[in-house]
Design a protein around this motif. Structure first.
Motif, short mmCIF file in Angstrom:
data_model
loop_
_atom_site.label_atom_id
_atom_site.label_comp_id
_atom_site.label_asym_id
_atom_site.label_seq_id
_atom_site.Cartn_x
_atom_site.Cartn_y
_atom_site.Cartn_z
N GLN A 71 -18.24 -7.48 9.82
CA GLN A 71 -19.62 -7.83 9.52
C GLN A 71 -20.41 -8.00 10.82
OE1 GLN A 71 -20.10 -11.48 7.29
NE2 GLN A 71 -22.32 -11.24 7.19
N GLY A 72 -19.78 -8.58 11.83
CA GLY A 72 -20.43 -8.76 13.12
C GLY A 72 -20.79 -7.43 13.77
N GLU A 73 -19.92 -6.45 13.64
CA GLU A 73 -20.22 -5.12 14.18
C GLU A 73 -21.43 -4.52 13.47
OE1 GLU A 73 -16.57 -2.95 13.70
OE2 GLU A 73 -15.49 -4.25 15.10
N ASN A 74 -21.50 -4.71 12.16
CA ASN A 74 -22.65 -4.21 11.41
C ASN A 74 -23.93 -4.93 11.81
OD1 ASN A 74 -20.96 -2.47 10.00
ND2 ASN A 74 -20.67 -3.89 8.31
N LEU A 75 -23.84 -6.24 11.99
CA LEU A 75 -25.00 -7.02 12.41
C LEU A 75 -25.44 -6.59 13.80
CD1 LEU A 75 -27.02 -9.30 11.82
CD2 LEU A 75 -25.31 -10.91 12.71
N GLN A 76 -24.49 -6.39 14.68
CA GLN A 76 -24.80 -5.94 16.04
C GLN A 76 -25.55 -4.60 15.99
OE1 GLN A 76 -24.04 -8.18 18.15
NE2 GLN A 76 -24.18 -7.23 20.13
N THR A 89 -30.78 -13.59 7.83
CA THR A 89 -30.72 -14.02 6.43
C THR A 89 -29.67 -13.22 5.67
OG1 THR A 89 -33.02 -14.73 6.43
CG2 THR A 89 -32.04 -14.24 4.29
N LYS A 90 -29.67 -11.91 5.86
CA LYS A 90 -28.68 -11.06 5.18
C LYS A 90 -27.27 -11.42 5.64
CE LYS A 90 -27.29 -6.30 4.22
NZ LYS A 90 -26.01 -6.79 3.79
N ALA A 91 -27.08 -11.58 6.95
CA ALA A 91 -25.75 -11.89 7.47
C ALA A 91 -25.24 -13.23 6.93
CB ALA A 91 -25.78 -11.92 9.00
#
Length: 195
Positions: A71-76, A89-91
């Motif tokens: 999830q962190g990779e996607n957020l990054q 907010t989504k994360a």
């Protein structure tokens, strides 16, 4: 399940069953029998793949920590797109809208599990520590892009977002906070830092 029938991806099947039990009944409901019953397999299946129930629980938490890293990779990858508040907010909704709050309760309730997780390299409160690191990395990337003030303390912002969101999501039975409630918290926390 009939004896002798092969089960595909046993660990994942058991992890998913444990999540359902945990969400439905909390940490006290999570037993090896409850997990295997939920998974539809014999109790021996769990013990064939894991040394004991705490080893299973540690593997479950570590698997969920790997999901946070993904999830962190996607957020990054979202840095520089949309708005910082919307991305956060989504994360946070994805993180705490899942089983994370129940996993944290499980970790705090079981000393042996915490010990095993710390021995495996997790620190602080596993899951929350990794989630905080995820947000810190994202906020640092946004700071590099100029969307967060250069003077912003991203470590403190991440801790504040995780702690506040955890409190917002904790203790709810079956319902999650509205997205606008999460967004309100996010915008309040990052208001002075966001550009």
């Amino acid at each position: 399940m009939p004896t002798g029938t092969a089960i595909r991806d046993v660990s994942q099947q058991l992890f998913d069953a444990a999540e359902r039990v945990l969400l439905r009944g909390g940490p006290n409901a999570l037993t090896s029998r409850a997990v295997t019953t939920e998974a539809g397999c014999a109790k021996g299946v769990l013990h064939k793949h894991f040394a004991d129930f705490d080893a299973f629980l540690a593997a479950l938490v570590l698997d969920r920590i790997d999901r946070i890293r993904t999830q962190g990779e996607n957020l990054q990858g979202a840095a520089g797109t949309g708005t910082v508040a919307d991305n956060l907010t989504k994360a946070l909704t994805d993180l705490f809208g899942s089983v994370a709050v129940s996993i944290v309760s499980l970790i705090t309730a079981r000393d042996e599990l915490r010990t095993r997780l710390h021995a495996a390299g997790s620190s602080g409160v596993p899951v929350l520590t990794e989630a905080t690191a995820m947000l810190t990395s994202y906020l640092a990337a946004e700071r590099e892009l100029g969307r967060i003030a250069a003077t912003a303390d991203v470590d403190t912002l991440a801790l504040t977002l995780i702690g506040t969101s955890h409190l917002l999501f904790a203790g709810r039975q079956g319902d999650t906070p509205a997205t606008q409630d999460v967004h309100k918290i996010v915008t309040s926390v990052v208001a002075d830092a966001a550009r």
